[in-house]
Structure formats: structure tokens, C-alpha cells
Design an enzyme around this catalytic site. Structure first.
Site, PDB file in Angstrom:
ATOM      1  N   TYR A 115      63.178  38.711  20.517  1.00  0.00           N
ATOM      2  CA  TYR A 115      62.606  38.564  21.852  1.00  0.00           C
ATOM      3  C   TYR A 115      62.735  39.906  22.571  1.00  0.00           C
ATOM      4  O   TYR A 115      63.793  40.543  22.539  1.00  0.00           O
ATOM      5  CB  TYR A 115      63.359  37.485  22.643  1.00  0.00           C
ATOM      6  CG  TYR A 115      63.011  37.496  24.111  1.00  0.00           C
ATOM      7  CD1 TYR A 115      61.933  36.764  24.602  1.00  0.00           C
ATOM      8  CD2 TYR A 115      63.748  38.271  25.015  1.00  0.00           C
ATOM      9  CE1 TYR A 115      61.597  36.794  25.937  1.00  0.00           C
ATOM     10  CE2 TYR A 115      63.414  38.308  26.355  1.00  0.00           C
ATOM     11  CZ  TYR A 115      62.340  37.574  26.812  1.00  0.00           C
ATOM     12  OH  TYR A 115      62.004  37.626  28.129  1.00  0.00           O
ATOM     13  N   GLU A 117      56.545  39.842  28.410  1.00  0.00           N
ATOM     14  CA  GLU A 117      57.429  39.597  27.284  1.00  0.00           C
ATOM     15  C   GLU A 117      56.676  39.332  25.997  1.00  0.00           C
ATOM     16  O   GLU A 117      55.496  38.979  26.000  1.00  0.00           O
ATOM     17  CB  GLU A 117      58.418  38.462  27.558  1.00  0.00           C
ATOM     18  CG  GLU A 117      57.871  37.281  28.319  1.00  0.00           C
ATOM     19  CD  GLU A 117      58.915  36.204  28.576  1.00  0.00           C
ATOM     20  OE1 GLU A 117      60.023  36.524  29.063  1.00  0.00           O
ATOM     21  OE2 GLU A 117      58.624  35.031  28.287  1.00  0.00           O
TER      22      GLU A 117
END
Lengths: 381, 289, 381, 289
Positions: free
Chosen positions: C101, C189
Site C-alpha cells: 500500500y 493512494e
């Protein structure tokens, strides 16, 4: 590294700063072609790295083809303070009612850039700074934040720019600061910013100096550099990667470290000699680099005597000695007498290696310089 | 005593796996410096000269309780390396790298104003407290422990002056090469202030050069704040205006300050004798002692 | 404002972040065309603003034309948590060995952005933040300096990304931060960044939320906005320029000021009712804006009762009253009962103007809400 | 007494020539606020409502000894306007503007940490010390001088609570609308600290809303540092997670903090009663007095 006016104006124009219409020319025909597009009056401006071009006859205004031809013929090929004029910028003449100065530079004392604006433009700004420092408004720029819009306005108002031009002038200043950052400039200025009869605001000159340490990340500007250096010895130094400055004396000087080399120049002067150059081989020089340094100094026809002053830190005395030997052994006859002084790292090893048939050796800086000065005097007689 | 570094200084070397970094780490260790770690991205887990390498300065400082760093990182990455070091609460960062872009240093300088770390350099030979610790590239063998402080903008000129001092039997408390760039961390004033506070420093040699106004400001500081006697030297008396002489800092602007004359006059006015030759600096110091 | 995955991936790709080859399609034929170029396996991904698309059946992998057709048929036109799927992204299937991530968001407590990296990618990162906060490495970013290269490396090493991928992952993070700044993102993101079997690093998803207050200087992104809102009432609210959120209850609420409107919703709930919406007319609303607000609320078929709660500061009670009168006078029959409470600036003038044949008036917030809740209950019975 | 502003506060209005700026300048003057200057680039030399206008805040502050500014500049330019104000050593800057891009505020916030000026807002109704000075857009007529401090993230909700207080005959020392944006200058804690230090503030009403963790942090601060009793209200109990409710700040992140429950629990744990309805806030305050 200083850009030519035409190079800087290209960059300014692309950034949206209004610049006069212009064209580069390297021949009289080129100039005439250019003026036929641009019209009269036109300014013919020598593109050389010399201050005070105007006074020295490097800028002329032409109001007719005949004047344009005369100007082109007199400027192209002329010698301006040691530089030959190969190219001129032919530029639209601007009819102006006022001239300002706008610039950004690094204030090394403050450690941050400073924006400067003055309504006393179009003249030698250094003289203004000296005689009437209050006439230049200054605003320091926090490099982390960059020039804020309110700062650009503030310095323009502080300088006394009239309200009707304030917005345009502060826009130009903001654009200049963007260019300063984006191009790793050390100085960037417009002198003058002209206010035209139609109330337009236009950059009539363009100065841009680039931080040479940042050229690695400014490939386009680095390409312009070769173009900009017009002195053979300086070009050679650039190729060798030396910090080199040619001076007018007859004692060639090679050393390591700028401070020590400068101190050596000062000592030559102190003992009555005249330094021919500043040449710093830098730290950790190997034999071939030492050879290149000798080649540089011998290439200067004024040099009558050479002094090597090396205090080894990273630089090793044995490498220096090896380099000197190799370079001088190639000559049938040593062109000019060379005095060598080695100290610091591996100095003793170097002294052992050094071929004393080829060079004179001295133990102290003072003795080495005195001997080199004496050699130069001897040759000169 | 000494200023900035001593035998307790625990050093992390940034760029320890490069040629310069490795060579000078060995030299620093040989001199007795407490080099406790290296920091190079991607090289964590390796060892250089017996010193453990970490990926980040932060890890190195945490793991080895480092108190200072020395930066041997190439110019393109040096600003970032100094910035990284300044974010780890070290006492001292010494940036050896030559050729760091000035705008990078302006940014670093801003961050420097926000932290308690001292920065020496860039473009400097480093700092040495003879017999205790050397952070940088100074040739240790020319130094002797003693009672004279030395601060200089130039590397090899420092060596010259030090060897003259040592030849006369005059040792040094600490010698600091502050570097010749337009924007540097520790200034003459910072160094002079530290020496003034050091009871073992009985005299100070200060080597300046043309360009900037640091020497002029230092002269003012000396006149107003210092009891320890200072002897000076200014390189570049014969430099023509407007020419760059090696150090980015060594440019005479031609605007009345920054020239050798202006610096020498300022120092003389502050009661600082300025030597004509490097050799005379040691003589002047000798006279003080 | 949230971008669709395909929009964000376009932006990422242009910024040099590796993304899988992909193509947008809005029909079964379009999907089959796309897979014929992209090859198998291919992912067919619903482009709607809904979290957990995968679990809800909005993402399918096809390894053959038949599977691609099935996937396209099942996903196109499906209802995903209230949103109809009009378009799918057809994307090259990525064979991966690990998932990370990487994201940048504003830490409002710290007042500065924060970069986040975790080796626990490919799963619900909020759940990771909750259950195993140590698994996410964080690095705050001084907005004046921006994300420094060493910080991008540090957070990647802190997260435990193996050395062989650290450089690529930190490059992606640096690029993300540049995009965050350049596009006025509030969040940006990639979850997951995939490590492929060939040790390539690729952005397999893309999330980008834009600060709506900055859309005035992000015209390209503002153009994408209309495209992004797929709910009729929200689109209408956007056109009217209202802060509007549709909820599931039956009492319509109109007020001025977010805090006061929220408090009104809370009071509806407190008195046993169910709020149908949040609608803030903002400060200084004029009569026509008040009419638009009523139009919005009446357009929601769930609404059985309406309460107006205006405390005038910049907003003037007489303007509100005028707006209510004008809007309601147009109806032959008032669609739903409207309770009005006016206080603050010009409230008395407003009360005088207000046509009490059309609305019910209450003096306090509490009474107004109680009456509106009672009205809704009555209608519902 | 009061906090942040009083009858001696000398106010410069940034954006005074705009519609909002002019209208509220008149309102502030009518309330008795010492509005001494306006600042609008290019409008230097004009007058608005009898107040002289300058091109820059710097000039306005110099010429009129201003101590505070109020910003009515449109969102695109508000960040720059606040930055400008922060560079002039004012005591207080009040930013009314709604819709300032968050990244602009992050930059402003950094500069704010470097200066001694307090910022209130942006996206706030301002601050009022009843009977002395009003900086912002609050409707002056609903306030009464008294002994209760009020701090709120919301504008109109503040008016609601104030009118309930005033209806009960409870006046206010100072009321502060801190604004609902993600990044604001004065936080709950800053305001509470100021009220705690004010001997005339006997009780405090605090109106929060969902989103962020400011209320939770304030609760901790109250428990650890405050003697003055605080009554609270939290708007947004019924807001669904993840939805934006008007204020950029009013988003429930769904991650356990930022919800109404988390805020109410934190405040209750700190001994702060949290009212179910706005009206009950005034009741709770009445109980303290």
C-alpha cells in the site's frame, strides 16, 4: 555561467515575460534580413559576455537599411574587451516612457534569494546600489516557500512603481523567480523593464547567470555553455575540468585548493612578480591531471616561469611528482623553468620520485614563489 | 578541551560505500575517530572497514547512538543527504561534498534554522580535534594538540597554516574548515564564538578569502565580543574583480565589499593583525602566546 | 471529489507511474474489443464510486472470450450499492508475488500531509490501520519543503519493503506526492502496488480524491467531476451549488450553516424522526436559492415533511421568507407540509412576510423539529 | 476582560473594497470595532466607510498601528492574504473566507508555526467580545457582555447557542468561531487555554462537530489542565460515515475517531457534560454559574 542576452530572452519569452521581437544574426545579410522582418527602429546588439556593451559601441540603433548595414558592419567582428563579436541580436526598437530594474539573486549573507525592484532602471544598477541604496526595494524569499504573490506586489509597491504598472511588473517578477528556481540561476535580471508609450511593460534586456554546480541537472543550459565561452584557454580549461582564470602576468601558477592557489598568486605579487593565471587542479588529482595542468599553463604565451604548489590532503605528492615527470619528459627541452614545492600527504615519496633534472625543488612556499619570480625576471630580461 | 568534536563524538558516515567515503572512513578510523556507522540507501546490512551500514541515517543513529555525521555523497544528492541528517537530531553534520548546487543549500539552510544541529560545510575539509577525532579529509599527521584554534574557508590553505604552526611547536585545540561556498552552515562567527567559549583556546588563526561579507561581519563580532586574540589571513588580494576563483564564494563583486582590502581593513580595525604571507600567520600567533 | 479508477490511472500513467495496460468500455462489444487487444487474463472492473467493488461482484477476471463476455454482461448495468455501472475498465491481468500500500493524505491533526507505506497491501487499509497500526509506516511532509527524496526512502524502508523493490516503490511515492500537490488532491493512494513475478512494480489500483475547494484552479479535473456523480439528486445539488447529502429518512431538512444543519438532523433523530437529507444553503442565501432548496427536497420521493431552520447572520430572514413564499405559491397544493423557524438577522421582518397559509411557523428550533417529525409520522400513517 | 480582542484592538480589513468586505466593515464599525485601515492591492489611497485603504498590509500596519486583520479575500487569494498578514507581526489574523484550498492552508499553517501571530479560521464567523469589538460576520445584536466563553467550529450553531444563553440572561466574555475546515489556526485547545487564563470567564461552552480529532484532544486538555467548567455540544450524531457534510472538516472517517460517539465519550470522560440539544447547552452552563 552567463547566458547570452538572446538565450535569456528566449527563456523569458517562453515563460510569458513580454520581450521585444528579435532575431539572431551572424552576418550583415542576416542583419538586413532580420530588420526587414522586424522593421525600424531596430537595435543591433553584440552578443558577447561583456558589461557596458552600449558604451563600448556594441549596441546601435538603426532607423534605415543604411544605418542597419553600417551598424552590422561595425559591430560584427569587432573586439569588445577581448571578445570577438560573432553574433548580434536584431531587435525591435522600443519607444519607452520609463525604465525599471527587476531582478532576483542569492543573498549569500542571508542564505536566501532576494527579489529587487527599482524605478531607477536602465542604468548601471551596481552604481545605484552604491550611491542610492534606498532606490532599490528588496524582499527576501524563503526558499522553502518561494516568492509569494503578496511579496511580489509588496516589493513593487515599495519601489514606488505606479499602481497602473504594479500588476504587470509584479507578474514579471513572479515569472523571473520561477525561472530562477527552475533553471538554477544564480542571478536573473531585467534592466530595464520598459514602460512603453502604450503603457505596455516589456523586458528590454535579459541577464541570466546559471549556477555551474547545478548544470548536471540543467542539460539544455549546459548545452548553451560551450557556445558561451569564447576564449581558447578558458575553453581548454573547461575541457580539462579545471578552475582556471587567465590573468595578465608572466608567472604561471598551479596548485590544489582555491584558497592556497589564491594565496600563491598573492605571494607572487608580494615578491614583485606578476601572476599569469589561477589554476586549481582540485582535490585528489592524479598524474594525468597534473600533466594537463602543465599543458594549460605552457599554452599561455605570456608564461615565462611556472610554480607548482601542492599541499597534499587528498592529493598525494607521489602522484603529483609522477605527473610532472611524465609531462616534462615528453619535451626535448623544458619550455619554461618549473619550480616545485610539495608538502603534506606523501610529499617525501614525491620528492624522491621527482626528476630534479627537469624541475627546481624548494621546501617552502615562500622559497618556491621567490624562485619562480626570479626565473620569470631572468627569462624576461 | 575543544570545540564541536572530541573523543566522545560518535560518527555516522553518509556515502560510506563510495570510493571517497570508504577511503576516508579508514583514515578517520586510523586517526582514532569513533566511526560507528555508515548510511547508504540499499546497502543496509553491509559492512565497510568493519563499520555497519544502514539504509537510512535515522536507523544508523538509532542503532549506534551516533552524535555526528560526515557527508561524502555526490553533489547531486548531497543536499538531500544533509537534509536527512538534519532530521535526526545529531549535534553536528559535516558536509565534505564539493559542488552542491547553491539553491539546494538555500533550502538546507532554511531547515538548518529550524533545528539544533550544527552544520559545517559543504565544500570543506572538515574538522579535527588533534589526538581525539577527525571528521573529514584533513591530513591528520600535520596537526598537533595544543592551544590555538583555527578556522578557515579554504582546505589546503589551512594545511599550510597548520604546518607552519606545528613547525613552530604550536598545537591546535580544534581546526575547522568551514568551506568556501556561498551558503555554508557554520560561519566564521559561529566558529569564533565556540573558540571564545573554550577555555583551552588561547589564540585563534582565521583564514578568509575574497567574496561575501563573512570576514567583515566576523571582524565586527571580534571587536564587540571577543577577548581571545585573533590573527588573520586573506587570500585573493591579487584577484581581479568579477572573476570566479575556484570556490563559488571567491568572487569579488566589485561593489565595495567582498574585496581583500575591505576584509583586511575591517579586521585591522577590529584589532586583528592580517599577515601578508601564510607563514606570517604563525608568527603572529606566536607573538600572542 | 473522487476520480474514477480509470481517470486516476490515466493521470498516474502520465506521471510515469507504471500502470497495467487498460481500456475503458461501456458495452459488451467494447469489452470484447478491449480484451482482444489486451489479452488474457484480463480484469473487468466496474467504474463506480463504491468501496469494496470486488466483494460486491464489480470486478471479475476473464481468461477467455467467453468469460469476458459473461463478466461484461454481469457487470455492465448492475446496481452496485445504489450506483448503476455504466462503464468498466478492461485491464491486463497482473501476475503478482506481493502487494503493498502506498498513499499520501492530509493529516488534519498535524496540519500537514503524510506519506504512508505498508507491506500489507491489497486489503482494506482502514482495517489494517485499526488492527495493526504498526504495519503502516508514516512520514509527515512539511508542505513548504515537499516530500524530500530521503523521506520517500525512509518510509519505504521503515515499512519493511525489501531492498530490491525499495527504489521503485519510493519513486512511485515521490511521483504520488508530486501529483498530490499538482492536482490539489486530498487523498491519493495505490492499493495495491503489485510486485510482479518479473520483479516489476506496478500500480494495480488508483484512488484520487480532489479538494473540491481547489477545483477552480484544476479545470481538467473539474471537467471530470460531472462525469463522476451518478446520482440524480446529487447532480442537481451540484448544479444548485448546495452542500447536500441524501439520507434514508422521511423528514427533509433545510438550514444555513453545516453545524446548525447537522444539529437539526440530530434533533430530528432525537425526537424520533428520520432525516431525509442534509442540505446547507450556505451563508447569505437570497430568495431564489431558498426556492431551489425547496425544489431539491421535494424532488426526493422519500420526503414526507420539511423543516426549515434558519439562524440569520449574513442570511436575512426576510429573504428566506420571500423565497419560501415564492416557491410555494407556485404549487396548486403544497406537496408536503413545511415547518419554518426563523431567528437572527431580520427574523421579525421575515415572520411578518411569511405566508402562513402555506407553512407552519415555530419560534424555537426544538418546537420546529418536533412539529416536522409529527407531520412526517402523520403522512406516513 | 476577554480573550484575543478588546476595545484596543486596531483592525485592518483585507479585501475591504469587495462587497463582503465593505458591508462587514460597516457592520464592524457600527458595532464599535476599531477598524483603522483596509488593504487591497492597487486600491491604495482610496477610502471605504471612512477607512483609509493601502496597497499592502505592511503599509496599513505601519501607517495605522493595526494589531489585527480580518480577511474577506476570495478563496483563490485568501491563502496569500493570510500569509501576507502573518508577515507583519500582527497579534491576530481572522480569516472569514470559506472554501480556501486545503493545501494552501497547509502552507499557511507552516508559516504560522514560525511567527507569534494567532490565526482564527479560515471558514469561520470570526470573534466577538460583546460591547468591545467584533472581527468578522457574527450578528452583534445576539451577544451580551458577561462571564461565559464560547468556542465553536460552526457559525450559525454558535448563534443558536448564544441566543439560548442570552435568552437566559447569560452574557459572554468572548465568543470565537474557530471554523470548520480541516486545517485551522486557533484550535479548541488554543481557545480553551485563553479562556482558562481569563479571570472573568467563569464557564465555557464548546460546540464541536464530527470529523477530525480536535474535540478528543480538547477533552484530554480539559481533563489535564482546566479548572473552568466546560459544557459541550457535538453536531453530526446522525451523519453517516464517509459523507461530507458541508464543512470540509465534517467527515466521519469511519476509523474509530472523529465520530460523534468518540467525541462525546472523550468529553464525558473529561467531566464535560455534552448536551443532547443546542438548548441544553445553555442549561448546563446555567448549572455551572
Amino acid at each position: 555561467m552567463r547566458l547570452h542576452e538572446y538565450q535569456a530572452k528566449d527563456i523569458f519569452g517562453e515563460a510569458g515575460i513580454p520581450v521585444p521581437e528579435s532575431q539572431l544574426a551572424d552576418s550583415v545579410e542576416g542583419v538586413l534580413d532580420a530588420v526587414s522582418t522586424i522593421g525600424y527602429p531596430a537595435a543591433i546588439k553584440a552578443q558577447v559576455h561583456v558589461g557596458g556593451r552600449g558604451k563600448a559601441g556594441g549596441i546601435k540603433i538603426a532607423t534605415s537599411e543604411e544605418e542597419a548595414r553600417d551598424a552590422a558592419e561595425s559591430i560584427l567582428g569587432m573586439d569588445l574587451k577581448g571578445y570577438t563579436v560573432d553574433r548580434v541580436l536584431v531587435e525591435q526598437g522600443v519607444d519607452f516612457v520609463d525604465e525599471y530594474y527587476v531582478g532576483v539573486t542569492m543573498d549569500r549573507g542571508a542564505g536566501e534569494p532576494v527579489a529587487m525592484v527599482s524605478t531607477k532602471g536602465g542604468v548601471d544598477i551596481e552604481a545605484v546600489a552604491e550611491d542610492d541604496p534606498e532606490a532599490i526595494a528588496r524582499e527576501h524569499i524563503d526558499p522553502a516557500f518561494g516568492l509569494q504573490p503578496y511579496q511580489a506586489r509588496k516589493v513593487v509597491y515599495d519601489a514606488g512603481v505606479p499602481a497602473e504598472y504594479a500588476r504587470d511588473v509584479s507578474s514579471i517578477l513572479s515569472a523571473l523567480y520561477e525561472l530562477y528556481e527552475a533553471n538554477d540561476a544564480s542571478d536573473i535580471e531585467i534592466n530595464p523593464v520598459m514602460i512603453t508609450g502604450d503603457d505596455d511593460v516589456i523586458a528590454a534586456d535579459a541577464v541570466m547567470n546559471i549556477d555551474e554546480d547545478a548544470l548536471f541537472r540543467q542539460p539544455d543550459l549546459a548545452d548553451m555553455e560551450e557556445d558561451a565561452s569564447q576564449n581558447d584557454l578558458e575553453r581548454k580549461a573547461g575541457e580539462y575540468g579545471f578552475d582556471y582564470v587567465r590573468l595578465s602576468g608572466n608567472t604561471g601558477i598551479i596548485g590544489n585548493g582555491a584558497g592556497l592557489v589564491m594565496a600563491t598568486l598573492d605571494l607572487v605579487d608580494y615578491y614583485g612578480g606578476t601572476p599569469a593565471n589561477f589554476l586549481d587542479v582540485g582535490g585528489g588529482a592524479k598524474a594525468d591531471r597534473i600533466g594537463n595542468a602543465l599543458d594549460m599553463v605552457f599554452a599561455d604565451e605570456n608564461v615565462e616561469s611556472v610554480v607548482f604548489n601542492i599541499f597534499g590532503g587528498i592529493t598525494r605528492g607521489d602522484e603529483v611528482a609522477k605527473g610532472i615527470n611524465e609531462a616534462l619528459e615528453d619535451f626535448e627541452e623544458i619550455p619554461k623553468p618549473v619550480v616545485v614545492r610539495l608538502a603534506g600527504t606523501n610529499a617525501e615519496e614525491g620528492m624522491e620520485i621527482l626528476n630534479t633534472d627537469l624541475v627546481q625543488v624548494e621546501a617552502t612556499l615562500e622559497d618556491a614563489v621567490q624562485r619562480a619570480v626570479a626565473n620569470a625576471e631572468e627569462v624576461a630580461q | 578541551m575543544s570545540v564541536f568534536v572530541d573523543e566522545d563524538t560518535r560518527v555516522v558516515v553518509q556515502g560510506i560505500t563510495g570510493g571517497e567515503g570508504e577511503f576516508h572512513t579508514e583514515q578517520m578510523l586510523a586517526y582514532g575517530t569513533n566511526v560507528v556507522a555508515g548510511a547508504v540507501p540499499g546497502k543496509g546490512g553491509q559492512e565497510v572497514a568493519g563499520v555497519p551500514v544502514y539504509d537510512t541515517v535515522d536507523e544508523a543513529v538509532d542503532a549506534e547512538d551516533a552524535t555526528a555525521s560526515v557527508v561524502f555523497v555526490p553533489p547531486a544528492f548531497a543536499g538531500d543527504a544533509v537534509f536527512e541528517a538534519l532530521d535526526t537530531n545529531l549535534d553536528l553534520v559535516v558536509a565534505i561534498t564539493e559542488g552542491v548546487p547553491t539553491q539546494d543549500m538555500a533550502t538546507v539552510n532554511k531547515r538548518l534554522s529550524e533545528v539544533d544541529t550544527n552544520l559545517i560545510g559543504p565544500n570543506c575539509p572538515g574538522i579535527i580535534t588533534p589526538g581525539e577525532a577527525k571528521l573529514g579529509i584533513l591530513p591528520g599527521n600535520i596537526f598537533e594538540a595544543g592551544n590555538v584554534g583555527l578556522v578557515s574557508r579554504s582546505g589546503t590553505l589551512t594545511y599550510q597554516v597548520v604546518s607552519n604552526l606545528t613547525d613552530r611547536g604550536i598545537g591546535q585545540t580544534t581546526a575547522i574548515g568551514i568551506g568556501g561556498d556561498p551558503i555554508i552552515g557554520t560561519s566564521f562567527i559561529d566558529a569564533l564564538e565556540a573558540f571564545e567559549a573554550d577555555p583551552e583556546t588561547d589564540a585563534i588563526a582565521m583564514c578568509g578569502e575574497i567574496g561575501g561579507e563573512d570576514e567583515e561581519q566576523a571582524a565586527k563580532y571580534i571587536a564587540e565580543n571577543m577577548d581571545t586574540p585573533v590573527a588573520g589571513f586573506i587570500a585573493g588580494r591579487t584577484a581581479p574583480p568579477g572573476k570566479r576563483m575556484g570556490h563559488a564564494g571567491a568572487i569579488v563583486s566589485g561593489s565595495g565589499t567582498g574585496t581583500a582590502d575591505s576584509k583586511i581593513t575591517a579586521l585591522n580595525d577590529a584589532g586583528v593583525p592580517v599577515a601578508d604571507t601564510p607563514g606570517e600567520v604563525a608568527e603572529a600567533i606566536d607573538d600572542f602566546l
